[in-house]
Motif scaffolding. Sequence first.
Motif, mmCIF file in Angstrom:
data_model
loop_
_atom_site.group_PDB
_atom_site.id
_atom_site.type_symbol
_atom_site.label_atom_id
_atom_site.label_comp_id
_atom_site.label_asym_id
_atom_site.label_seq_id
_atom_site.Cartn_x
_atom_site.Cartn_y
_atom_site.Cartn_z
ATOM 1 N N ILE A 35 -59.939 -34.145 -2.400
ATOM 2 C CA ILE A 35 -61.328 -33.886 -2.782
ATOM 3 C C ILE A 35 -62.079 -35.206 -2.984
ATOM 4 O O ILE A 35 -63.136 -35.442 -2.388
ATOM 5 C CB ILE A 35 -61.403 -33.013 -4.052
ATOM 6 C CG1 ILE A 35 -60.765 -31.645 -3.782
ATOM 7 C CG2 ILE A 35 -62.860 -32.837 -4.495
ATOM 8 C CD1 ILE A 35 -60.553 -30.797 -5.011
ATOM 9 N N GLY A 36 -61.535 -36.062 -3.792
ATOM 10 C CA GLY A 36 -62.168 -37.362 -4.009
ATOM 11 C C GLY A 36 -62.229 -38.197 -2.744
ATOM 12 O O GLY A 36 -63.226 -38.891 -2.485
ATOM 13 N N ALA A 37 -61.164 -38.137 -1.934
ATOM 14 C CA ALA A 37 -61.137 -38.915 -0.693
ATOM 15 C C ALA A 37 -62.199 -38.441 0.283
ATOM 16 O O ALA A 37 -62.872 -39.258 0.939
ATOM 17 C CB ALA A 37 -59.749 -38.829 -0.060
ATOM 18 N N PHE A 38 -62.369 -37.124 0.382
ATOM 19 C CA PHE A 38 -63.381 -36.563 1.275
ATOM 20 C C PHE A 38 -64.778 -36.915 0.782
ATOM 21 O O PHE A 38 -65.652 -37.318 1.567
ATOM 22 C CB PHE A 38 -63.196 -35.049 1.380
ATOM 23 C CG PHE A 38 -64.144 -34.356 2.320
ATOM 24 C CD1 PHE A 38 -64.557 -34.951 3.512
ATOM 25 C CD2 PHE A 38 -64.618 -33.073 2.027
ATOM 26 C CE1 PHE A 38 -65.421 -34.299 4.385
ATOM 27 C CE2 PHE A 38 -65.471 -32.423 2.895
ATOM 28 C CZ PHE A 38 -65.879 -33.031 4.069
ATOM 29 N N GLU A 39 -65.014 -36.784 -0.522
ATOM 30 C CA GLU A 39 -66.323 -37.129 -1.079
ATOM 31 C C GLU A 39 -66.651 -38.596 -0.831
ATOM 32 O O GLU A 39 -67.770 -38.936 -0.410
ATOM 33 C CB GLU A 39 -66.345 -36.819 -2.578
ATOM 34 C CG GLU A 39 -66.344 -35.340 -2.920
ATOM 35 C CD GLU A 39 -66.302 -35.077 -4.404
ATOM 36 O OE1 GLU A 39 -66.844 -34.052 -4.845
ATOM 37 O OE2 GLU A 39 -65.711 -35.914 -5.140
ATOM 38 N N GLU A 40 -65.712 -39.465 -1.079
ATOM 39 C CA GLU A 40 -65.949 -40.902 -0.896
ATOM 40 C C GLU A 40 -66.236 -41.221 0.571
ATOM 41 O O GLU A 40 -67.166 -41.978 0.892
ATOM 42 C CB GLU A 40 -64.740 -41.693 -1.384
ATOM 43 C CG GLU A 40 -64.912 -43.201 -1.298
ATOM 44 C CD GLU A 40 -63.719 -43.964 -1.840
ATOM 45 O OE1 GLU A 40 -63.673 -45.200 -1.641
ATOM 46 O OE2 GLU A 40 -62.828 -43.339 -2.459
#
Length: 367
Positions: A35-40
Amino acid sequence: MNRISVAQPTLNGNERKYVLDCIDSTWISSAGKYIGAFEEAFAQFCGVKHAIATNNGTTALHLALVALGLQSGDEVIIPTVTYIATANAVRYCGATPVLVDVQAETMNIDPAEIEGKITPRTKGIIPVHLYGHPAAMDAINAIARKHNLWVVEDAAEAHGAEVHGRKVGSLGTCATFSFFGNKIITTGEGGMVTTDDDELAERLRLFRGQGMDLKRRYWFPVVGYNYRMTNIEAALGLAQLENIEPALAFRRKLAGWYNEELTDLANDLVLPKQDPDTKHVYWMYTVLLKEGDAQRRDSVMKMMDEEGIETRPVFYPMHVLPPYLESTHYPVADTWSQRGINLPTHQGLSRSDVARIVSALRKALGK
């Protein structure tokens, strides 16, 4: 003969690897590294500081409007030609969507029509980058600044589109995206809100997670929503984003094939245009019949369907739908909605497929 679909996803990268990693690690819900990787990665792609993932494009829109403080009695200006989610998200807040006609060449909101619809109750504008062509953001932002309005880009259909070299998602107060299965990149379902506003990003994250304080677990200072994306969806999204540049390049090549194949039908069809200093990403390659009405358009689509070619009509404008019905006439919108056709547009198509599609279209037009 094999049937040609109007849209389909391309899953030829790390999708399986990342999804199986979620399963093997048991991180399958709304927490996990993807989730964080996709958002970033998506924030970096759009050229903004923040990207907040949601469970679909409609909730992304609603979340943005809630975080911006839209309330009952407020008004928001939107184009009448759009997917109904744009209007619905405004209504979810108890506010009123105020409809504006669209430009003839792009089907995007006509800036020349906006100021006449602004009232003391107007809080913002939602330009929609319809079918992959960016709206006239310079003019829209100038109007917004003049009247102290926010601007929410509805970029559900326009991942990677550009104005003056800047990507949509970075051109307004905030922007919203959809990752439904027919979009340029997909998470199955899913959405995203992008912004450079630190305070707005914090409110977006607050309201997305049931209103739980971001620094105090299980403390809820506001009534929020469960609009979170799952780790599995984000894993799909990250894999898709890794291949977005080839996907965008292919769509522009596909549009070129259509343009070449349709050259001899210039007297019968209006082909997609691209405004100067913009980049059209052709989520849907859309043509307009120069003559006829909805009945003729539907007949053309039916004949193509019988040839194994799936198409779609241009969206019904909001002003003819029961929830938003008006007696006002919007001439450009009415023309496009009655005579517009979305042709198959996806990475699974070959040059010979395009020739077959155009042959079926030519036959349906009696050429």
